[in-house]
Design a protein around this motif. Structure first.
Motif, mmCIF file in Angstrom:
data_model
loop_
_atom_site.group_PDB
_atom_site.id
_atom_site.type_symbol
_atom_site.label_atom_id
_atom_site.label_comp_id
_atom_site.label_asym_id
_atom_site.label_seq_id
_atom_site.Cartn_x
_atom_site.Cartn_y
_atom_site.Cartn_z
ATOM 1 N N LYS A 20 0.806 -1.224 0.000
ATOM 2 C CA LYS A 20 0.000 0.000 0.000
ATOM 3 C C LYS A 20 0.838 1.273 0.000
ATOM 4 O O LYS A 20 0.378 2.331 -0.456
ATOM 5 C CB LYS A 20 -0.922 0.014 1.221
ATOM 6 N N ARG A 21 2.056 1.205 0.517
ATOM 7 C CA ARG A 21 2.868 2.410 0.651
ATOM 8 C C ARG A 21 3.168 3.081 -0.679
ATOM 9 O O ARG A 21 3.402 4.286 -0.742
ATOM 10 C CB ARG A 21 4.191 2.066 1.358
ATOM 11 N N SER A 27 2.265 7.753 -1.276
ATOM 12 C CA SER A 27 3.425 8.644 -1.132
ATOM 13 C C SER A 27 4.069 8.524 0.242
ATOM 14 O O SER A 27 4.297 9.521 0.948
ATOM 15 C CB SER A 27 3.028 10.108 -1.397
ATOM 16 N N ASP A 28 4.385 7.301 0.631
ATOM 17 C CA ASP A 28 5.070 7.075 1.895
ATOM 18 C C ASP A 28 6.426 7.781 1.874
ATOM 19 O O ASP A 28 7.204 7.599 0.923
ATOM 20 C CB ASP A 28 5.277 5.567 2.089
ATOM 21 N N SER A 84 11.600 8.853 -0.593
ATOM 22 C CA SER A 84 12.990 9.276 -0.373
ATOM 23 C C SER A 84 13.961 8.298 -1.023
ATOM 24 O O SER A 84 14.939 8.704 -1.679
ATOM 25 C CB SER A 84 13.279 9.364 1.126
ATOM 26 N N LEU A 85 13.704 7.012 -0.851
ATOM 27 C CA LEU A 85 14.567 5.987 -1.460
ATOM 28 C C LEU A 85 14.493 6.024 -2.979
ATOM 29 O O LEU A 85 15.507 5.867 -3.670
ATOM 30 C CB LEU A 85 14.167 4.600 -0.946
ATOM 31 N N SER A 95 4.468 -5.562 9.052
ATOM 32 C CA SER A 95 4.096 -5.732 7.636
ATOM 33 C C SER A 95 2.619 -5.447 7.381
ATOM 34 O O SER A 95 1.957 -6.136 6.602
ATOM 35 C CB SER A 95 4.436 -7.159 7.166
ATOM 36 N N LYS A 96 2.115 -4.403 8.004
ATOM 37 C CA LYS A 96 0.679 -4.095 7.894
ATOM 38 C C LYS A 96 0.296 -3.603 6.509
ATOM 39 O O LYS A 96 -0.900 -3.625 6.152
ATOM 40 C CB LYS A 96 0.293 -3.053 8.939
ATOM 41 N N ASN A 97 1.261 -3.142 5.708
ATOM 42 C CA ASN A 97 0.942 -2.634 4.375
ATOM 43 C C ASN A 97 1.134 -3.668 3.268
ATOM 44 O O ASN A 97 0.819 -3.392 2.110
ATOM 45 C CB ASN A 97 1.819 -1.417 4.061
ATOM 46 N N LEU A 98 1.644 -4.836 3.617
ATOM 47 C CA LEU A 98 1.908 -5.872 2.618
ATOM 48 C C LEU A 98 0.741 -6.854 2.530
ATOM 49 O O LEU A 98 0.195 -7.266 3.544
ATOM 50 C CB LEU A 98 3.192 -6.629 2.974
#
Length: 240
Positions: free
Chosen positions: A105-106, A110-111, A116-117, A170-173
């Motif tokens: 979800k990130r 726009s996490d 940045s990475l 890992s809540k966004n995976l």
């Protein structure tokens, strides 16, 4: 009877599995484009690098594929993430990231860590890959220094992409879908771990062997010079 069967299927979770699409139009197009990138990279490597060794041709192919992904896919991601978010964008270049965001979800929201990475990836790692292609083709002596820097950047990016997520549960995976888990998350991120590690090993071996060869040549040169000097000295003494 029919209702009982439906309830039994639902209790097994089969209905929820069937509702999850394995492939969509966007995923098929995305995978096809990635395949074209890979094919084009091999064609470029084996045509432009004809005089190169087989291993160098494979490395060039990887570098071309790497640069294409960084510039043409991750470049638009950075742009849409800075001006808005991937989720809100209607542009076709955002569709691939909307698809990938189904697995993580990130990438749609726009996490800050991810963006940045990706900025570093687009503006530093991508150009390094292009530069390394030139260095390999021209057989520059500093090739393995740049290769090590590039590999470390790739591995750092992968680590910082997933380590914070693992530490927070890992809540966004999304890992209950084969495509999202094994193709998007594992395979497409795994190749940016496996290949840089292999290239680091190659650089280590090349530098080690080259260093040993140079050391041997220096010793042989010093020994030859010493023997020649002693021989000339004895010859002069005999003549005197």
């Amino acid at each position: 009877m029919r209702k009982n069967c439906i309830d039994a299927v639902a209790s097994l979770g089969i209905d929820s599995i069937m509702e999850k699409p394995v492939l969509t139009q966007v995923s098929i197009i995305s995978l096809a484009v990635t395949g074209l990138y890979a094919a084009g990279a091999f064609v470029f490597a084996f045509s432009v690098g004809k005089s190169q060794s087989r291993i160098n041709k494979l490395i060039i192919a990887w570098l071309v594929f790497d640069a294409l992904i960084h510039f043409t896919l991750e470049g638009p991601f950075v742009y849409w993430s800075l001006v808005s978010t991937v989720e809100k964008s209607k542009h076709f270049t955002a569709q691939v990231w909307k698809e990938y965001a189904l697995a993580d979800k990130r990438w749609g929201m726009s996490d800050p860590t991810i963006v940045s990475l990706e900025i570093l990836t687009v503006f530093i790692t991508g150009p390094l890959a292009v530069w390394l292609i030139y260095i390999v083709l021209k057989k520059k002596p500093y090739r393995h220094f740049i290769q090590i820097v590039l590999c470390v950047c790739e591995l750092y990016g992968g680590w910082m992409t997933f380590c914070p997520e693992w530490l927070t549960g890992s809540k966004n995976l999304k890992t209950d879908n084969f495509l999202y888990m094994w193709i998007y998350l594992v395979f497409f991120n795994g190749i940016w771990v496996v290949i840089p590690v292999l290239l680091l090993c190659q650089s280590w071996l090349e530098m080690t062997v080259t260093g040993e060869v140079k050391q041997t040549k220096v010793i042989e040169s010093v020994t030859t010079t010493s023997v020649t000097h002693n021989y000339n000295t004895r010859s002069r003494k005999k003549m005197e």
